[in-house]
Design a protein around this motif. Structure first.
Motif, PDB file in Angstrom:
ATOM      1  N   UNK A   1       0.815  -1.213   0.000  1.00  9.95           N
ATOM      2  CA  UNK A   1       0.000   0.000   0.000  1.00  9.95           C
ATOM      3  C   UNK A   1       0.851   1.266   0.000  1.00  9.95           C
ATOM      4  N   UNK A   2       0.235   2.353  -0.455  1.00  6.30           N
ATOM      5  CA  UNK A   2       0.859   3.675  -0.398  1.00  6.30           C
ATOM      6  C   UNK A   2      -0.134   4.652   0.230  1.00  6.30           C
ATOM      7  N   UNK A   3       0.386   5.558   1.033  1.00  6.71           N
ATOM      8  CA  UNK A   3      -0.441   6.596   1.649  1.00  6.71           C
ATOM      9  C   UNK A   3       0.479   7.673   2.188  1.00  6.71           C
ATOM     10  N   UNK A   4      -0.099   8.810   2.520  1.00  3.92           N
ATOM     11  CA  UNK A   4       0.692   9.935   3.002  1.00  3.92           C
ATOM     12  C   UNK A   4       1.473   9.661   4.271  1.00  3.92           C
ATOM     13  N   UNK A   5       0.890   8.870   5.167  1.00  7.32           N
ATOM     14  CA  UNK A   5       1.581   8.575   6.417  1.00  7.32           C
ATOM     15  C   UNK A   5       0.983   7.343   7.087  1.00  7.32           C
ATOM     16  N   UNK A   6       1.647   6.907   8.130  1.00 10.77           N
ATOM     17  CA  UNK A   6       1.233   5.699   8.848  1.00 10.77           C
ATOM     18  C   UNK A   6      -0.143   5.857   9.476  1.00 10.77           C
ATOM     19  N   UNK A   7      -0.446   7.042   9.993  1.00 13.80           N
ATOM     20  CA  UNK A   7      -1.743   7.270  10.618  1.00 13.80           C
ATOM     21  C   UNK A   7      -2.871   7.019   9.620  1.00 13.80           C
ATOM     22  N   UNK A   8      -2.684   7.441   8.373  1.00 11.54           N
ATOM     23  CA  UNK A   8      -3.706   7.208   7.343  1.00 11.54           C
ATOM     24  C   UNK A   8      -3.860   5.722   7.068  1.00 11.54           C
ATOM     25  N   UNK A   9      -2.753   5.004   6.971  1.00 12.36           N
ATOM     26  CA  UNK A   9      -2.815   3.556   6.737  1.00 12.36           C
ATOM     27  C   UNK A   9      -3.536   2.871   7.899  1.00 12.36           C
ATOM     28  N   UNK A  10      -3.224   3.252   9.116  1.00 13.67           N
ATOM     29  CA  UNK A  10      -3.867   2.633  10.270  1.00 13.67           C
ATOM     30  C   UNK A  10      -5.362   2.919  10.292  1.00 13.67           C
ATOM     31  N   UNK A  11      -5.765   4.100   9.850  1.00 13.38           N
ATOM     32  CA  UNK A  11      -7.187   4.434   9.741  1.00 13.38           C
ATOM     33  C   UNK A  11      -7.869   3.545   8.691  1.00 13.38           C
ATOM     34  N   UNK A  12      -7.205   3.347   7.566  1.00 14.91           N
ATOM     35  CA  UNK A  12      -7.748   2.493   6.507  1.00 14.91           C
ATOM     36  C   UNK A  12      -7.880   1.062   6.997  1.00 14.91           C
ATOM     37  N   UNK A  13      -6.829   0.540   7.620  1.00 19.90           N
ATOM     38  CA  UNK A  13      -6.821  -0.829   8.141  1.00 19.90           C
ATOM     39  C   UNK A  13      -7.962  -1.039   9.144  1.00 19.90           C
ATOM     40  N   UNK A  14      -8.218  -0.047   9.976  1.00 18.17           N
ATOM     41  CA  UNK A  14      -9.270  -0.167  10.988  1.00 18.17           C
ATOM     42  C   UNK A  14     -10.649  -0.355  10.353  1.00 18.17           C
ATOM     43  N   UNK A  15     -10.796   0.066   9.098  1.00 13.66           N
ATOM     44  CA  UNK A  15     -12.072  -0.080   8.408  1.00 13.66           C
ATOM     45  C   UNK A  15     -12.251  -1.388   7.671  1.00 13.66           C
ATOM     46  N   UNK A  16     -11.239  -2.241   7.681  1.00 14.35           N
ATOM     47  CA  UNK A  16     -11.344  -3.540   7.006  1.00 14.35           C
ATOM     48  C   UNK A  16     -12.416  -4.374   7.712  1.00 14.35           C
ATOM     49  N   UNK A  17     -13.381  -4.907   6.962  1.00  8.62           N
ATOM     50  CA  UNK A  17     -14.388  -5.769   7.582  1.00  8.62           C
ATOM     51  C   UNK A  17     -13.798  -6.948   8.357  1.00  8.62           C
ATOM     52  N   UNK A  18     -12.627  -7.440   7.959  1.00  2.00           N
ATOM     53  CA  UNK A  18     -11.962  -8.489   8.735  1.00  2.00           C
ATOM     54  C   UNK A  18     -11.635  -7.987  10.142  1.00  2.00           C
ATOM     55  N   UNK A  19     -11.223  -6.730  10.243  1.00  2.00           N
ATOM     56  CA  UNK A  19     -10.880  -6.150  11.546  1.00  2.00           C
ATOM     57  C   UNK A  19     -12.138  -5.903  12.357  1.00  2.00           C
ATOM     58  N   UNK A  20     -13.140  -5.285  11.739  1.00  2.00           N
ATOM     59  CA  UNK A  20     -14.355  -4.966  12.490  1.00  2.00           C
ATOM     60  C   UNK A  20     -15.095  -6.227  12.931  1.00  2.00           C
ATOM     61  N   UNK A  21     -14.921  -7.324  12.186  1.00  2.00           N
ATOM     62  CA  UNK A  21     -15.526  -8.608  12.576  1.00  2.00           C
ATOM     63  C   UNK A  21     -14.651  -9.373  13.560  1.00  2.00           C
ATOM     64  N   UNK A  22     -13.438  -8.891  13.798  1.00  2.00           N
ATOM     65  CA  UNK A  22     -12.551  -9.539  14.760  1.00  2.00           C
ATOM     66  C   UNK A  22     -11.946 -10.846  14.287  1.00  2.00           C
ATOM     67  N   UNK A  23     -11.739 -10.988  12.961  1.00  2.00           N
ATOM     68  CA  UNK A  23     -11.189 -12.252  12.454  1.00  2.00           C
ATOM     69  C   UNK A  23      -9.733 -12.148  12.009  1.00  2.00           C
ATOM     70  N   UNK A  24      -9.140 -10.959  12.112  1.00  2.00           N
ATOM     71  CA  UNK A  24      -7.727 -10.841  11.741  1.00  2.00           C
ATOM     72  C   UNK A  24      -7.062  -9.708  12.501  1.00  2.00           C
ATOM     73  N   UNK A  25      -5.745  -9.776  12.544  1.00  2.00           N
ATOM     74  CA  UNK A  25      -4.919  -8.709  13.110  1.00  2.00           C
ATOM     75  C   UNK A  25      -3.946  -8.270  12.026  1.00  2.00           C
ATOM     76  N   UNK A  26      -3.576  -7.003  12.035  1.00  2.00           N
ATOM     77  CA  UNK A  26      -2.647  -6.454  11.063  1.00  2.00           C
ATOM     78  C   UNK A  26      -1.290  -6.165  11.692  1.00  2.00           C
TER      79      UNK A  26
END
Length: 97
Positions: free
Chosen positions: A51-76
């Motif tokens: 992935x590419x993004x302006x900074x780590x905070x943006x990537x972490x925000x994107x990752x937090x929106x992954x349905x795998x994360x919100x469903x609690x089935x994966x860790x990044x």
């Protein structure tokens, strides 16, 4: 640039119930120009995203929106790196120190 490593934290049956939503989320990130490549690990215990993004905070925000994360089935695991060399097709993403 970022390497996003997904590790499943639930049985594959639980992962598969959220897979369609996860793929739709991936498609959104590709359309936004954030994701460059992605796929399952072999053996299938998670996945990897480039992935590419302006900074780590943006990537972490994107990752937090992954349905795998919100469903609690994966860790990044998020690894940031400076891509000083690339294949010609990725030249636009080449960085300098």
């Amino acid at each position: 640039m970022f390497v996003l490593e997904l590790t499943y934290t639930a049985p594959l049956e639980a992962v598969d119930t959220v897979l369609e939503a996860h793929v739709a989320w991936l498609d959104e990130q590709y359309a936004r120009g954030v994701f460059l490549a992605s796929g399952r690990k072999n053996p299938r215990d998670g996945g990897v995203i480039l992935a590419v993004a302006g900074d780590r905070a943006r990537i972490e925000e994107i990752v937090a929106g992954d349905p795998f994360v919100t469903a609690g089935v994966c860790a990044y695991r998020v690894t940031e790196f400076v891509a000083t060399k690339t294949a010609p097709a990725l030249e636009a993403y080449r960085e300098t120190l």
